[in-house]
Scaffold this motif. Structure first.
Motif, mmCIF file in Angstrom:
data_model
loop_
_atom_site.group_PDB
_atom_site.id
_atom_site.type_symbol
_atom_site.label_atom_id
_atom_site.label_comp_id
_atom_site.label_asym_id
_atom_site.label_seq_id
_atom_site.Cartn_x
_atom_site.Cartn_y
_atom_site.Cartn_z
ATOM 1 N N ARG A 75 23.491 -23.382 6.302
ATOM 2 C CA ARG A 75 23.007 -24.234 7.399
ATOM 3 C C ARG A 75 24.130 -25.173 7.842
ATOM 4 O O ARG A 75 24.405 -25.338 9.033
ATOM 5 N N ALA A 78 26.961 -23.259 9.685
ATOM 6 C CA ALA A 78 26.676 -23.007 11.106
ATOM 7 C C ALA A 78 26.906 -24.270 11.936
ATOM 8 O O ALA A 78 27.526 -24.226 13.014
ATOM 9 N N ARG A 103 23.606 -12.721 7.529
ATOM 10 C CA ARG A 103 22.463 -13.613 7.672
ATOM 11 C C ARG A 103 22.520 -14.232 9.068
ATOM 12 O O ARG A 103 23.589 -14.483 9.605
ATOM 13 N N VAL A 105 21.475 -17.451 11.502
ATOM 14 C CA VAL A 105 21.169 -18.882 11.406
ATOM 15 C C VAL A 105 20.844 -19.416 12.800
ATOM 16 O O VAL A 105 21.648 -19.276 13.727
ATOM 17 N N ALA A 117 18.733 -26.194 10.381
ATOM 18 C CA ALA A 117 18.713 -24.796 10.821
ATOM 19 C C ALA A 117 17.565 -24.046 10.166
ATOM 20 O O ALA A 117 17.037 -24.468 9.119
ATOM 21 N N VAL A 119 16.942 -20.187 8.759
ATOM 22 C CA VAL A 119 17.785 -19.073 8.319
ATOM 23 C C VAL A 119 16.920 -17.901 7.858
ATOM 24 O O VAL A 119 15.979 -18.081 7.077
#
Ligand SMILES: N[C@H](CCC[C@H](N)C(=O)O)C(=O)O
Length: 273
Positions: A75, A78, A103, A105, A117, A119
Motif C-alpha cells: 500500500r 503504491a 498484485r 493496488v 489503498a 489491494v
C-alpha cells in the motif's frame, strides 16, 4: 543514498528507489532496520522496474531475509510510486510484480493525497506440502500453551492460532521465535495469535518471520481472515484490530482476498553510513 520512511498500520519500512542503483540490499536492510544504529524499521522495500507489471516490489525483512509479499508494504509502495509520478495507475489500479505474483493496488485519496489503498492479495494457498488441505486447528503445543495451528499461505507462509487468553498478555516474544524456527516450517513461518471478540471482529498480534513482533502484518491479516472464515469465526468480511491499527479483509471463500488499510509517509532522509 536517499530513502523514505513509510508505515501501514504501524508496520514500518524504509523505501528506496532501486531502479538505477545497486547495493547489498540484505545487509542494508539489516543495518537500516536497526532501531538504534540505523533508521529503525521492520525492513527494506525497493522500487524496481518490471517487464510484466507497472513496477516490481522487492521486500526484505529486518534480518535481511526476503519476503515473497508484504501487504502493508505494498500500500505504501503504491503511494510512493504514484505521488512521485514513477508510475500512473490505470482505472483498475497499479499493478505490482512480487515474488507471490502480480498484485493490483487501488489507492484511496483524501483530496490530492493518497491515504491508503485496497489491494487484491491473491487467492490463499491452503495446502502445505504434506498435509491434506485445509489444515485447520492442527494440534500443536509450545511452552505449555495449546496453540492449534491453521496453515495459510498468501505467497508467504503463516500459522494462525485462535486462543481464549487475551493476546495482549500472551508471551509472544518467547513463544514467537520458537514457532518461527520450528522444524515443521522449513522456510520458517509468520505466526499470528488471535482472539475472536465477536463475529467479524478479531484482535490479533503477529510475530513476523525475519522481523519479530510488528504492529501489523497485511498478509498475516489475510491469513487470519481465511482461517477465521474456514473455522466459522466470521463471514465474508472481517475487521482485524492489530496493535498498530485495523485492517478490513474480505474473502468470499473462493476467490482473491481483498485488504483495505492505511498508508502514510513519515519522513525522507539521506543514508550516510
Ligand atoms: N515477514 C513476512 C514479510 C512481511 C509481511 C508483512 N509485513 C505484511 O504486511 O504482509 C515474511 O517473511 O513472509
Amino acid at each position: 543514498m536517499q530513502f523514505t520512511k513509510m508505515e501501514g498500520a504501524g508496520n514500518d519500512y524504509v523505501y528506496i528507489d532501486a531502479r538505477s542503483q545497486q547495493a547489498d540490499w540484505p545487509e542494508l536492510s539489516r543495518r537500516m532496520s536497526d532501531r538504534h544504529f540505523g533508521v529503525g524499521s521492520d525492513g527494506l522495500i525497493l522500487i524496481a522496474d518490471s517487464d510484466v507489471a507497472d513496477l516490481r516490489m522487492v521486500m526484505f525483512n529486518a534480518d535481511g531475509s526476503q519476503g515473497e509479499m508484504c501487504g502493508n508494504g505494498i500500500r505504501c509502495f503504491a503511494k510512493y510510486a504514484i505521488e512521485r509520478d514513477i508510475a500512473a495507475p490505470s482505472d483498475d489500479g497499479l499493478t505490482v510484480e512480487t515474488l507471490a505474483g502480480i498484485r493490483t493496488v487501488v489507492p484511496t485519496y483524501d483530496g490530492p493525497r493518497i491515504t491508503g489503498a485496497r489491494v487484491a492479495m491473491g487467492a490463499p494457498i491452503l495446502a502445505p506440502a504434506r498435509l491434506p488441505p485445509p489444515v485447520l486447528a492442527y494440534p500443536f503445543t509450545m511452552d505449555g500453551f495449546d496453540l492449534p495451528l491453521s496453515f495459510v499461505s498468501m505467497g508467504n507462509p503463516h500459522a494462525v492460532t485462535f486462543i481464549e487468553q487475551a493476546v495482549a498478555g500472551f508471551p509472544l516474544h518467547t513463544v514467537g521465535p520458537k514457532v518461527e524456527h520450528h522444524p515443521m516450517f522449513p522456510r520458517r513461518v509468520n505466526f499470528e495469535i488471535v482472539n475472536v471478540d465477536a463475529p467479524g471482529k478479531l484482535t490479533a498480534r503477529v510475530w513476523e518471520r525475519g522481523s519479530g513482533e510488528t504492529l501489523a502484518c497485511g498478509t498475516g491479516a489475510c491469513a487470519i481472515a481465511v482461517a477465521a472464515r474456514l473455522s466459522g469465526h466470521c463471514g465474508d468480511e472481517v475487521d482485524i484490530t492489530l496493535p498498530g491499527g485495523t485492517l478490513r479483509i474480505q474473502w468470499d471463500g473462493m476467490g482473491e482476498v481483498m485488504m483495505e488499510g492505511p498508508a502514510t509517509e513519515v519522513f525522507t532522509g539521506e543514508w550516510a553510513a
